[in-house]
Design an enzyme around this catalytic site. Structure first.
Site, PDB file in Angstrom:
ATOM      1  CG  ASN A   3      -0.437   0.672   2.413  1.00 35.81           C
ATOM      2  OD1 ASN A   3      -0.490   1.904   2.524  1.00 35.81           O
ATOM      3  ND2 ASN A   3       0.116  -0.093   3.341  1.00 35.81           N
ATOM      4  CG  PHE A  45      -0.494   9.272   7.127  1.00 38.62           C
ATOM      5  CD1 PHE A  45      -0.431   7.921   7.420  1.00 38.62           C
ATOM      6  CD2 PHE A  45       0.372  10.132   7.808  1.00 38.62           C
ATOM      7  CE1 PHE A  45       0.492   7.432   8.340  1.00 38.62           C
ATOM      8  CE2 PHE A  45       1.287   9.654   8.725  1.00 38.62           C
ATOM      9  CZ  PHE A  45       1.348   8.305   8.987  1.00 38.62           C
ATOM     10  CB  SER A  78       3.444   5.730   7.372  1.00 38.27           C
ATOM     11  OG  SER A  78       3.082   5.771   5.995  1.00 38.27           O
ATOM     12  CG  ASN A 107       3.131   4.576   1.732  1.00 38.85           C
ATOM     13  OD1 ASN A 107       3.925   4.248   0.862  1.00 38.85           O
ATOM     14  ND2 ASN A 107       2.429   3.694   2.434  1.00 38.85           N
ATOM     15  CB  THR A 108       4.003  10.612   5.155  1.00 33.91           C
ATOM     16  OG1 THR A 108       2.619  10.274   5.105  1.00 33.91           O
ATOM     17  CG2 THR A 108       4.157  12.098   5.437  1.00 33.91           C
ATOM     18  CE  LYS A 129       2.370  -0.117  12.713  1.00 31.84           C
ATOM     19  NZ  LYS A 129       0.984  -0.274  12.264  1.00 31.84           N
ATOM     20  CG  ASN A 150       4.007   1.030   9.540  1.00 34.97           C
ATOM     21  OD1 ASN A 150       3.319   0.566   8.624  1.00 34.97           O
ATOM     22  ND2 ASN A 150       3.703   2.135  10.162  1.00 34.97           N
TER      23      ASN A 150
END
Ligand SMILES: Cc1cc2nc3c(=O)[nH]c(=O)nc-3n(C[C@H](O)[C@H](O)[C@H](O)COP(=O)(O)O)c2cc1C
Length: 363
Positions: free
Chosen positions: A110, A114, A173, A175-176, A214, A243
């Site tokens: 994915n 966010f 994450s 993806n940021t 996390k 993660n």
């Protein structure tokens, strides 16, 4: 009944693109009359960071990002649910398609970035269920364009402290852009100082809400030394390991395996379990660990406890195996405790951690 839901939902969802299928599942959980899972065996109870969990199997962050169905998930047998990641302001995330199933590998990639309905939408949902009981954690993250990302975490603690059973500070994450840098050095230290200070300030009206961090499974062992050291200095209550990964094993078979984003599910199991054991030996009991990454069976869940987790979370395997996986894992745990003559899961926690860290580094 849960099995019947799976038999209907699993083949149907395979026909749809992954994000559409997810949206439909959340809607079904919201509106369908759901059965109550059987009461949990008392041997499955876990006490961690001051909370009493009826069982140790949690829904990982990312499934219920906007706090729509925590009670449905608790009813289906999860011991706790983590809502989020929630950002202060609403944001769209990355363009679609942004979730990819890897059925041959039982993995998911994915790059949602966010997508969040924002704190103003999620807060009233959690406030409306605040008297329902059950453990519902809130996973918090910074807006992509925030001028001061650390201030976003502080703000979210102030907003959600009255309704969150615990907080997860998501600095992992992939993806940021730049988010994972918050796990490093001085910035991480500053982040923990500010988060713990906000939690202390809120404790007058909200009690002391546990704070978990996390982390990514992709940090180096030197970075992990620093992360655990800082977490111990600031007395965080726990850590989720971890993660999704940005690494791609050469053994992946699916066509979409090289899509950019975070990989989860079965291909993440070995790396995340090794990182869990590495964290456990460094934490020396100073805080509790939640094991996440590729839990897709009772045996995989047991490995997480033996690596050092006292709680586990899962998400991706539900896409391939359905919700009955939760019942199956709980059954395996009870049978193992009985078979080995153990009083509770505590007796398993970390049993293999030292041995695991002595093994060759997994590919
Ligand atoms: C579609 C998807 C969305 C996710 N969104 C989030 C998120 O918003 N915040 C977060 O901390 N983790 C998120 N995760 C990561 C999971 O919480 C979990 O850490 C990871 O997927 C490993 O567990 P699994 O292998 O059981 O899926 C997401 C995972 C997936 C597959």
């Amino acid at each position: 009944m849960i099995g019947a839901f799976d038999r209907l939902a699993l083949p149907l969802s395979r026909l749809l693109d992954a994000e559409t299928a997810h949206g439909l599942t959340v809607r079904a959980l919201k509106y369908a009359p759901l059965p109550h899972a059987a009461a949990d065996d008392v041997q499955l109870a876990v006490r961690a960071f001051g909370l009493n969990f009826p069982n140790p199997v949690g829904m990982a962050a990312g499934f219920d990002k906007h706090g729509e169905v925590p009670d449905a998930l608790l009813r289906l047998g999860f011991g706790f649910v983590e809502v989020g990641t929630v950002t202060p302001l609403p944001q769209e995330g990355n363009p679609r398609p942004r979730i990819f199933r890897l059925p041959g590998d039982e993995g998911v990639i994915n790059r949602l970035g966010f997508n969040s309905a924002g704190a103003d939408t999620v807060l009233p949902r959690l406030a409306a269920r605040a008297n329902e009981g059950g453990i519902v954690g809130v996973n918090i993250g910074a807006n992509k364009d925030a001028p001061d990302r650390l201030a976003d975490y502080v703000r979210l603690i102030e907003i959600f402290a009255p309704v969150a059973s615990y907080f997860t500070v998501n600095v992992s994450s992939p993806n940021t852009p730049g988010l994972r840098a918050l796990q490093q050095g001085r910035v991480f230290d500053d982040l923990l100082a500010r988060v713990m200070e906000a939690r202390a300030r809120m404790s007058r009206e909200a009690g002391t809400t546990p704070v978990l961090i996390k982390i990514a499974p992709d940090v180096t062992l030197n970075e992990l030394d620093d992360i655990v050291g800082a977490a111990r200095r600031h007395r965080v209550d726990g850590m989720i390991v971890g993660n999704t990964t940005v690494t791609r094993a050469s053994t992946l078979r699916d066509r979409e395996a090289m899509e950019p984003g975070g990989l989860s599910g079965k291909p993440l199991f070995t790396l995340s379990t090794r990182m869990l054991a590495e964290t456990y030996v460094r934490a020396e009991g100073a805080f509790a660990l939640v094991g996440a990454g590729g839990v897709n069976s009772g045996a995989a869940a047991l490995a997480k406890f033996r690596a050092g987790a006292c709680l586990i979370q899962l998400y991706s395997a539900l896409i391939f195996r359905g919700l009955s996986l939760v019942t199956e894992i709980k059954q395996t745990l009870v049978e193992t405790l009985r078979g080995e003559g153990l009083a509770g899961l505590d007796d398993l926690v970390g049993a293999d951690a030292a041995a695991m860290t002595a093994e060759e580094w997994p590919d």
